[in-house]
Design a protein around this motif. Structure first.
Motif, PDB file in Angstrom:
ATOM      1  N   THR A 238       0.996  -0.937  -0.244  1.00 26.38           N
ATOM      2  CA  THR A 238       0.209   0.132   0.250  1.00 26.38           C
ATOM      3  C   THR A 238       1.092   1.326   0.026  1.00 26.38           C
ATOM      4  OG1 THR A 238      -0.154   0.052   2.131  1.00 26.38           O
ATOM      5  CG2 THR A 238      -2.036  -0.657   1.297  1.00 26.38           C
ATOM      6  N   GLY A 239       2.332   0.991  -0.338  1.00 25.46           N
ATOM      7  CA  GLY A 239       3.189   1.972  -0.047  1.00 25.46           C
ATOM      8  C   GLY A 239       2.680   3.270  -1.309  1.00 25.46           C
ATOM      9  N   TRP A 240       1.845   2.178  -2.463  1.00 22.48           N
ATOM     10  CA  TRP A 240       1.529   3.313  -3.466  1.00 22.48           C
ATOM     11  C   TRP A 240       1.174   5.268  -3.503  1.00 22.48           C
ATOM     12  CZ3 TRP A 240      -3.194   4.567  -3.771  1.00 22.48           C
ATOM     13  CH2 TRP A 240      -4.494   4.043  -3.345  1.00 22.48           C
ATOM     14  N   LYS A 241       0.187   5.028  -1.731  1.00 24.13           N
ATOM     15  CA  LYS A 241      -0.291   5.697  -1.853  1.00 24.13           C
ATOM     16  C   LYS A 241      -0.141   6.523  -0.670  1.00 24.13           C
ATOM     17  CE  LYS A 241      -1.666   4.346   3.076  1.00 24.13           C
ATOM     18  NZ  LYS A 241      -1.750   5.904   3.520  1.00 24.13           N
ATOM     19  N   ASN A 242       1.351   6.428  -0.740  1.00 26.61           N
ATOM     20  CA  ASN A 242       3.002   7.671   0.098  1.00 26.61           C
ATOM     21  C   ASN A 242       3.789   7.973  -0.942  1.00 26.61           C
ATOM     22  OD1 ASN A 242       1.033   8.017   2.503  1.00 26.61           O
ATOM     23  ND2 ASN A 242       2.558   5.464   2.763  1.00 26.61           N
ATOM     24  N   GLY A 243       3.064   7.546  -2.716  1.00 26.84           N
ATOM     25  CA  GLY A 243       4.661   7.760  -3.539  1.00 26.84           C
ATOM     26  C   GLY A 243       6.187   6.371  -3.279  1.00 26.84           C
ATOM     27  N   ASP A 244       5.395   5.746  -2.837  1.00 28.21           N
ATOM     28  CA  ASP A 244       6.697   4.799  -2.420  1.00 28.21           C
ATOM     29  C   ASP A 244       5.467   3.871  -3.794  1.00 28.21           C
ATOM     30  OD1 ASP A 244       7.428   5.427  -0.699  1.00 28.21           O
ATOM     31  OD2 ASP A 244       6.740   4.371   0.764  1.00 28.21           O
ATOM     32  N   PHE A 245       7.134   3.041  -4.537  1.00 32.14           N
ATOM     33  CA  PHE A 245       6.898   2.241  -5.490  1.00 32.14           C
ATOM     34  C   PHE A 245       7.645   1.233  -4.981  1.00 32.14           C
ATOM     35  CE2 PHE A 245       7.378   0.914 -10.206  1.00 32.14           C
ATOM     36  CZ  PHE A 245       6.109   0.301 -10.105  1.00 32.14           C
TER      37      PHE A 245
END
Length: 316
Positions: A238-245
């Motif tokens: 779910t890191g995508w919501k904070n800009g992580d990939f």
């Protein structure tokens, strides 16, 4: 519209008290407060409602013409009471007609993450290439939204109103928790990962799958079969919501879909590469370098293909 036939049936008793007893018994049997609530999905049949009212009135005995006015008043009260019960049963449908709730929609284009807060306080992050349909306010005992794509939800707790996410014919239901739902049109599976709380996922003709934190379910859209996993790194997923990939043991086709929704760039791959799985942290890494790293991991190379790329190689 036919008229009420109040005097169609003649009463045999001669005393007035019988009429009053009949009316009293009718209201006692009515038990307005104990009327069952109908299914919210049931259709509101106005003709059926009207017929039930008239049948209730027609079934009551008549009285001689001398007591006509008093009996007319009693019958009218019965009609009003019958209508009140039926309106109570169909109260949500009536409200939807009298005061409809506006439906809204939010779209996150590829390369964008959108977020919003619903009327109940639920917070939602929408990944690129996703669409969410939701009501301006929630009515009744359910909070229902429809998702196409991927979203992370922090659902406001409300034990009286279940929160339901519709992804095609698969439903994810909670009372108050946080979880991720992935259901892009190109995905063969609907994937649900739980961060906190408890989640129920149900598909047609299948048993409900209950998930706890760090648990995941993959529901096959073709046959509704479900595969569950434990010990899932939800923070990475779910890191995508904070800009992580971050990808961990992710099949190459899923990685390429994630690149498409994140950068709006299409990357294709030779069939012999689709069985490869990728684990890497691409946070703050440029698209060109991501493609270069993936090419090495699949023992191949990337060539320009129009506005996108095509991966070629021996495979893993």
């Amino acid at each position: 519209m036919r008229k009420f036939t109040f005097l169609r049936k003649k009463i045999q008793a001669k005393d007035r008290s019988l009429q009053e007893n009949l009316v009293t018994k009718y209201f006692d049997d009515l038990q307005l407060n104990n009327q069952p609530v109908v299914d919210s999905n049931a259709s509101f049949d106005s003709d059926s409602v009207y017929n039930r009212i008239t049948e209730s009135i027609d079934a009551m005995p008549g009285k001689s013409a001398g007591a006509g006015k008093k009996w007319m008043v009693a019958a009218s009260l019965i009609a009003v009471a019958s209508l009140s019960v039926l309106l109570y049963q169909y109260r949500l449908q009536v409200l939807d007609v009298v005061s409809p709730i506006a439906q809204k929609q939010i779209v996150a284009i590829n390369g964008q993450v959108a977020n919003l807060t619903l009327a109940d306080g639920t917070k939602i992050w929408l990944n690129g290439g996703s669409k969410l349909s939701y009501p301006e306010a929630f009515r009744g005992d359910k909070r229902e939204i429809t998702l196409t794509g991927e979203a992370f939800l922090e659902v406001a707790h409300d034990t009286r109103k279940a929160f339901i996410v519709h992804t095609g014919n698969i439903k994810t239901q909670v009372l108050g928790t946080s979880f991720n739902v992935k259901a892009y049109p190109e995905d063969k599976f609907v994937k649900v990962d739980v961060a906190t709380g408890k989640v129920g996922v149900v598909a047609p003709l299948a048993k409900t799958v209950f998930l706890l934190p760090a648990e995941e379910v993959l529901v096959n859209r073709k046959d509704n079969s479900a595969t569950t996993s434990k010990g899932v790194d939800v923070s990475a997923l779910t890191g995508w919501k904070n800009g992580d990939f971050i990808v961990k043991n992710m099949p190459l086709p899923d990685v390429l879909n994630a690149i498409y929704h994140r950068f709006n760039i299409e990357v294709k791959a030779d069939p012999n590469l689709v069985k490869c799985s990728i684990s890497a942290n691409f946070t703050n890494v440029s698209l060109q370098n991501i493609i270069r790293i993936i090419s090495k991991l699949v023992r191949g190379k990337a060539v320009a293909d129009g506005a996108g790329y095509h991966l070629k190689g021996k495979g893993c």
